[in-house]
Scaffold this motif. Structure first.
Motif, PDB file in Angstrom:
ATOM      1  N   HIS A   1      23.208  46.489  26.615  1.00  0.00           N
ATOM      2  CA  HIS A   1      22.558  46.779  27.718  1.00  0.00           C
ATOM      3  C   HIS A   1      21.018  47.434  27.425  1.00  0.00           C
ATOM      4  O   HIS A   1      20.141  46.824  28.021  1.00  0.00           O
ATOM      5  N   LEU A   2      21.118  48.024  26.495  1.00  0.00           N
ATOM      6  CA  LEU A   2      19.803  48.507  25.971  1.00  0.00           C
ATOM      7  C   LEU A   2      18.764  47.565  25.495  1.00  0.00           C
ATOM      8  O   LEU A   2      17.527  47.572  25.743  1.00  0.00           O
ATOM      9  N   TYR A   3      19.307  46.641  24.881  1.00  0.00           N
ATOM     10  CA  TYR A   3      18.644  45.404  24.085  1.00  0.00           C
ATOM     11  C   TYR A   3      18.216  44.567  25.288  1.00  0.00           C
ATOM     12  O   TYR A   3      16.984  44.090  25.143  1.00  0.00           O
ATOM     13  N   LEU A   4      18.999  44.555  26.319  1.00  0.00           N
ATOM     14  CA  LEU A   4      18.730  43.488  27.231  1.00  0.00           C
ATOM     15  C   LEU A   4      17.643  44.085  28.186  1.00  0.00           C
ATOM     16  O   LEU A   4      16.586  43.470  28.490  1.00  0.00           O
TER      17      LEU A   4
ATOM     18  N   ALA B   1      34.939  43.254  51.847  1.00  0.00           N
ATOM     19  CA  ALA B   1      34.975  42.420  50.618  1.00  0.00           C
ATOM     20  C   ALA B   1      33.537  42.217  50.154  1.00  0.00           C
ATOM     21  O   ALA B   1      33.186  41.987  48.889  1.00  0.00           O
ATOM     22  N   VAL B   2      32.538  41.652  51.316  1.00  0.00           N
ATOM     23  CA  VAL B   2      31.236  41.430  50.836  1.00  0.00           C
ATOM     24  C   VAL B   2      30.424  42.272  50.052  1.00  0.00           C
ATOM     25  O   VAL B   2      29.843  42.154  49.317  1.00  0.00           O
ATOM     26  N   ILE B   3      30.882  43.757  50.404  1.00  0.00           N
ATOM     27  CA  ILE B   3      30.383  44.917  49.658  1.00  0.00           C
ATOM     28  C   ILE B   3      30.992  45.138  48.374  1.00  0.00           C
ATOM     29  O   ILE B   3      30.611  45.334  47.094  1.00  0.00           O
ATOM     30  N   THR B   4      32.515  45.197  48.493  1.00  0.00           N
ATOM     31  CA  THR B   4      33.112  45.600  47.493  1.00  0.00           C
ATOM     32  C   THR B   4      33.390  44.904  46.115  1.00  0.00           C
ATOM     33  O   THR B   4      33.383  45.302  45.006  1.00  0.00           O
ATOM     34  N   TYR B   5      33.475  43.472  46.405  1.00  0.00           N
ATOM     35  CA  TYR B   5      33.620  42.482  45.186  1.00  0.00           C
ATOM     36  C   TYR B   5      32.219  42.507  44.379  1.00  0.00           C
ATOM     37  O   TYR B   5      32.474  42.558  43.141  1.00  0.00           O
ATOM     38  N   PRO B   6      31.120  42.463  45.048  1.00  0.00           N
ATOM     39  CA  PRO B   6      29.835  42.353  44.187  1.00  0.00           C
ATOM     40  C   PRO B   6      29.882  43.863  43.134  1.00  0.00           C
ATOM     41  O   PRO B   6      29.403  43.890  42.072  1.00  0.00           O
ATOM     42  N   LEU B   7      30.337  44.738  43.922  1.00  0.00           N
ATOM     43  CA  LEU B   7      30.300  46.231  43.340  1.00  0.00           C
ATOM     44  C   LEU B   7      31.278  46.104  42.115  1.00  0.00           C
ATOM     45  O   LEU B   7      31.189  46.782  41.066  1.00  0.00           O
ATOM     46  N   ALA B   8      32.347  45.443  42.557  1.00  0.00           N
ATOM     47  CA  ALA B   8      33.398  45.789  41.326  1.00  0.00           C
ATOM     48  C   ALA B   8      32.895  44.642  40.052  1.00  0.00           C
ATOM     49  O   ALA B   8      33.179  45.213  39.046  1.00  0.00           O
ATOM     50  N   ALA B   9      32.132  43.641  40.521  1.00  0.00           N
ATOM     51  CA  ALA B   9      31.656  42.792  39.464  1.00  0.00           C
ATOM     52  C   ALA B   9      30.694  43.411  38.564  1.00  0.00           C
ATOM     53  O   ALA B   9      30.571  43.622  37.331  1.00  0.00           O
ATOM     54  N   TYR B  10      29.927  44.531  39.309  1.00  0.00           N
ATOM     55  CA  TYR B  10      28.854  45.349  38.541  1.00  0.00           C
ATOM     56  C   TYR B  10      29.549  46.182  37.664  1.00  0.00           C
ATOM     57  O   TYR B  10      29.073  46.355  36.336  1.00  0.00           O
ATOM     58  N   ILE B  11      30.582  47.139  38.208  1.00  0.00           N
ATOM     59  CA  ILE B  11      31.140  48.134  37.299  1.00  0.00           C
ATOM     60  C   ILE B  11      31.982  47.309  36.308  1.00  0.00           C
ATOM     61  O   ILE B  11      31.812  47.851  35.200  1.00  0.00           O
ATOM     62  N   HIS B  12      32.457  46.105  36.578  1.00  0.00           N
ATOM     63  CA  HIS B  12      33.344  45.813  35.265  1.00  0.00           C
ATOM     64  C   HIS B  12      32.447  45.294  34.288  1.00  0.00           C
ATOM     65  O   HIS B  12      32.847  45.174  33.100  1.00  0.00           O
ATOM     66  N   ALA B  13      31.316  44.650  34.703  1.00  0.00           N
ATOM     67  CA  ALA B  13      30.687  43.793  34.049  1.00  0.00           C
ATOM     68  C   ALA B  13      29.945  45.079  32.912  1.00  0.00           C
ATOM     69  O   ALA B  13      29.898  44.805  31.645  1.00  0.00           O
TER      70      ALA B  13
ATOM     71  N   LEU C   1      22.292  53.166  34.461  1.00  0.00           N
ATOM     72  CA  LEU C   1      23.224  52.046  34.936  1.00  0.00           C
ATOM     73  C   LEU C   1      24.500  52.275  34.468  1.00  0.00           C
ATOM     74  O   LEU C   1      25.649  52.070  35.163  1.00  0.00           O
ATOM     75  N   TYR C   2      24.675  52.573  33.013  1.00  0.00           N
ATOM     76  CA  TYR C   2      25.836  52.634  32.493  1.00  0.00           C
ATOM     77  C   TYR C   2      26.557  53.982  33.083  1.00  0.00           C
ATOM     78  O   TYR C   2      27.715  53.795  33.151  1.00  0.00           O
ATOM     79  N   THR C   3      25.853  54.851  33.059  1.00  0.00           N
ATOM     80  CA  THR C   3      26.553  56.184  33.605  1.00  0.00           C
ATOM     81  C   THR C   3      27.221  56.030  35.002  1.00  0.00           C
ATOM     82  O   THR C   3      28.132  56.318  35.431  1.00  0.00           O
ATOM     83  N   SER C   4      26.253  55.293  35.669  1.00  0.00           N
ATOM     84  CA  SER C   4      26.821  55.021  37.227  1.00  0.00           C
ATOM     85  C   SER C   4      27.902  54.494  37.335  1.00  0.00           C
ATOM     86  O   SER C   4      28.919  54.793  38.283  1.00  0.00           O
ATOM     87  N   THR C   5      28.314  53.482  36.644  1.00  0.00           N
ATOM     88  CA  THR C   5      29.707  52.844  36.410  1.00  0.00           C
ATOM     89  C   THR C   5      31.018  53.958  36.311  1.00  0.00           C
ATOM     90  O   THR C   5      31.743  53.761  37.060  1.00  0.00           O
ATOM     91  N   TYR C   6      30.636  54.716  35.547  1.00  0.00           N
ATOM     92  CA  TYR C   6      31.633  55.713  35.336  1.00  0.00           C
ATOM     93  C   TYR C   6      31.917  56.814  36.337  1.00  0.00           C
ATOM     94  O   TYR C   6      33.127  56.950  36.755  1.00  0.00           O
ATOM     95  N   VAL C   7      30.831  56.969  36.942  1.00  0.00           N
ATOM     96  CA  VAL C   7      30.567  57.842  37.874  1.00  0.00           C
ATOM     97  C   VAL C   7      31.479  57.434  38.987  1.00  0.00           C
ATOM     98  O   VAL C   7      32.442  57.956  39.887  1.00  0.00           O
ATOM     99  N   ALA C   8      30.933  56.153  39.324  1.00  0.00           N
ATOM    100  CA  ALA C   8      31.459  55.205  40.584  1.00  0.00           C
ATOM    101  C   ALA C   8      33.152  55.370  40.545  1.00  0.00           C
ATOM    102  O   ALA C   8      33.549  55.484  41.478  1.00  0.00           O
ATOM    103  N   GLU C   9      33.726  55.011  39.573  1.00  0.00           N
ATOM    104  CA  GLU C   9      35.059  55.169  39.268  1.00  0.00           C
ATOM    105  C   GLU C   9      35.871  56.262  39.664  1.00  0.00           C
ATOM    106  O   GLU C   9      36.792  56.352  40.256  1.00  0.00           O
ATOM    107  N   ILE C  10      35.249  57.183  39.124  1.00  0.00           N
ATOM    108  CA  ILE C  10      35.579  58.722  39.280  1.00  0.00           C
ATOM    109  C   ILE C  10      35.532  59.050  40.713  1.00  0.00           C
ATOM    110  O   ILE C  10      36.475  59.512  41.404  1.00  0.00           O
TER     111      ILE C  10
ATOM    112  N   ARG D   1      31.020  48.050  32.418  1.00  0.00           N
ATOM    113  CA  ARG D   1      31.940  49.121  31.520  1.00  0.00           C
ATOM    114  C   ARG D   1      32.754  47.928  30.482  1.00  0.00           C
ATOM    115  O   ARG D   1      33.345  48.760  29.409  1.00  0.00           O
ATOM    116  N   GLY D   2      32.732  46.683  30.634  1.00  0.00           N
ATOM    117  CA  GLY D   2      33.396  45.959  29.549  1.00  0.00           C
ATOM    118  C   GLY D   2      32.262  45.490  28.396  1.00  0.00           C
ATOM    119  O   GLY D   2      32.813  44.680  27.787  1.00  0.00           O
ATOM    120  N   THR D   3      31.229  45.894  28.740  1.00  0.00           N
ATOM    121  CA  THR D   3      30.307  45.532  27.400  1.00  0.00           C
ATOM    122  C   THR D   3      29.722  46.809  26.770  1.00  0.00           C
ATOM    123  O   THR D   3      29.507  47.751  27.359  1.00  0.00           O
TER     124      THR D   3
END
Lengths: 251, 222
Positions: B67-70, B46-58, B97-106, B60-62
């Motif tokens: 992200h580019l402006y940020l 969980a120590v690894i998976t929860y932060p990664l899940a947060a990264y992915i959802h954050a 970073l954006y691409t990595s979230t989609y690749v990670a879920e695949i 993919r959900g925006t």
């Protein structure tokens, strides 16, 4: 059967499955058993009796809550680092074969040898071909699992385990998923292994095999060992009511 | 019309080259990060998976534009020296970073789709978790990754057009410049722009299809 120190010693193992929202399942309650070198132990019992959990605990696929399992002098429950080494010495044959789908029959045998035992490719090939011959499908070395019948796949799976030179072979309902006409051939192969002196623990519903090949039969129900003894005593003169009712249903 | 084509094509090709560079670097970096993140997500810690899940959802959900402006406007505003990015690296970082979230879920979905019996069989021969992943699970998971991966790559290639908002002269931006010089030839210029995108994306999809048939089907004995 010999009188040496047993290869497998199981002492008071317990296992409870806790599924949220359901009552806990006590799959194993203080189960103790042992297997001597060259012995064939057959475990029988109704579905949900804990016999498969018992077998899977022997190579660490299922963790146990308490008790101890010692295989060839090594405590399975002690250090996690030893588990991979220990599993090399414990062959496992599954109900659904679980052949590596992306490898040919021969590659299924050679890959674990080269990866785990660090054998050379040529040595692994030689051992692989010899064992495919041994289990009666030497001509299928280039076939992928999807091109083989269930019986042929199970022969490959048995050969894959044998290639690792295991000290003990575990069979988890190895013929339950097979077509009726291929069951006999795989059982014959298992009987041959038994008479050659392979140490085996066999979970099965094939009472004919149990009677013929077993040195000892253990009957489990409700996570406990109810009765054990030679095939003759368990099948012809069962002492417990639960054994009697199980046998009357199945035979 | 031929004049318009011959005079704008060199500019459009420059834009295509920029699109090509950004998308290739992005696809490479995004896949690299995504494969690692996706594999780590299949672990049981969980120590690894929860932060990664947060990264992915954050991510993919925006929207990607945020992200580019940020990365381009807000990080430099912090005044921290190593967070000052030019337009090109800012675009590459945000897109990767954006691409990595989609690749990670695949990758995660494909790994989890390999039957657990394969892992059990591998582990029971004495393979370590890593050997099992490398020799048994990944080769089978890769077959399932190819079709969705081709789709994501094409979406990323077309998505690079958004980075024109921070002044990168990629294909869409080059097209817009051309329309300012030839305001009466919008159809021709946008048509050429679309054709150039197609000329890049279509082969990518064909390669994915080819890879799918090469790795995705059972080879018959020779």
């Amino acid at each position: 059967m010999t009188n040496e120190t047993p290869i497998v010693v199981v002492k008071d193992i317990c296992k409870t499955f806790n599924i949220p929202g359901r009552p806990p399942v006590h799959a194993l309650r203080n189960v103790s058993n042992h297997v001597a070198k060259g012995e064939v132990l057959v475990v029988i019992g109704p579905s949900g009796s804990g016999k498969s959990t018992f077998l899977r605990a022997l190579n660490g696929l299922e963790t146990i809550d308490s008790g101890s399992i010692v295989i060839d002098g090594v405590e399975l429950t002690a250090a996690k680092a030893n588990l991979n080494l220990l599993r090399q010495g414990v062959g496992m044959v599954f109900q659904h074969f679980n052949l590596f789908q992306h490898k040919t029959a021969l590659e299924n045998l050679t890959m674990p040898q080269t990866v785990v035992l660090k054998r050379s490719q040529s040595e692994a090939d030689e051992i692989g071909r010899r064992l495919l011959d041994r289990v009666g499908i030497g001509d299928k070395d280039d076939s992928y699992p999807s091109e083989l019948s269930g019986g042929q796949q199970q022969r490959v799976a048995i050969a894959r385990s044998l290639a690792m030179n295991p000290k003990v072979m575990l069979f988890d309902e190895a013929t339950s998923a097979l077509d009726p006409e291929t069951v006999g051939g795989v059982l014959d192969l298992m009987k041959e292994l038994a008479t050659e002196g392979t140490t085996m623990v066999v979970v099965t519903h094939e009472m004919g095999f149990a009677r013929e090949a077993a040195d000892r039969v253990t009957f489990m129900d409700g996570g406990e060992i109810i009765e054990e003894g030679t095939p003759d005593t368990v099948f012809d003169d069962p002492r417990h009511e639960r054994t009697r009712s199980f046998l009357s249903q199945i035979i | 019309m031929f004049d318009v084509i011959s005079s704008t094509l060199p500019f459009l090709l420059d834009g295509l080259w920029m699109t090509f560079k950004i998308s290739l670097i992005t696809i490479f970096l995004g896949s690299l990060i995504g494969v690692v993140v996706g594999m780590l997500r299949t672990l049981d810690y969980a120590v690894i998976t929860y932060p990664l899940a947060a990264y992915i959802h954050a991510l993919r959900g925006t929207p990607f534009l945020i992200h580019l402006y940020l990365v381009y406007f807000m990080l430099p505003a912090t005044g921290i020296s190593w967070l000052q990015f030019e337009a090109f690296p800012a675009a590459v970082i945000a897109l990767s970073l954006y691409t990595s979230t989609y690749v990670a879920e695949i990758v995660r979905a494909a790994i989890e789709a390999v039957p657990s019996g394969q892992t059990e069989a591998a582990r029971s021969t004495g393979m370590t978790a890593l050997q099992c992943m490398w020799h048994v699970v990944l080769p089978q998971a890769v077959k399932m990754m190819i079709p969705p991966m081709g789709g994501v790559y094409v979406i990323i290639i077309k998505g690079t057009s958004i980075v024109s908002v921070i002044g990168i002269a990629e294909l869409v931006r080059a097209g817009e410049h051309a329309t300012q010089r030839h305001p009466k030839e919008l159809m021709v210029i946008y048509g050429m722009t679309a054709l150039l995108y197609f000329a890049y994306c279509y082969p990518v999809l064909r390669i994915a299809r080819w890879a799918e048939t090469k790795f995705g089907s059972v080879r018959l004995p020779s």
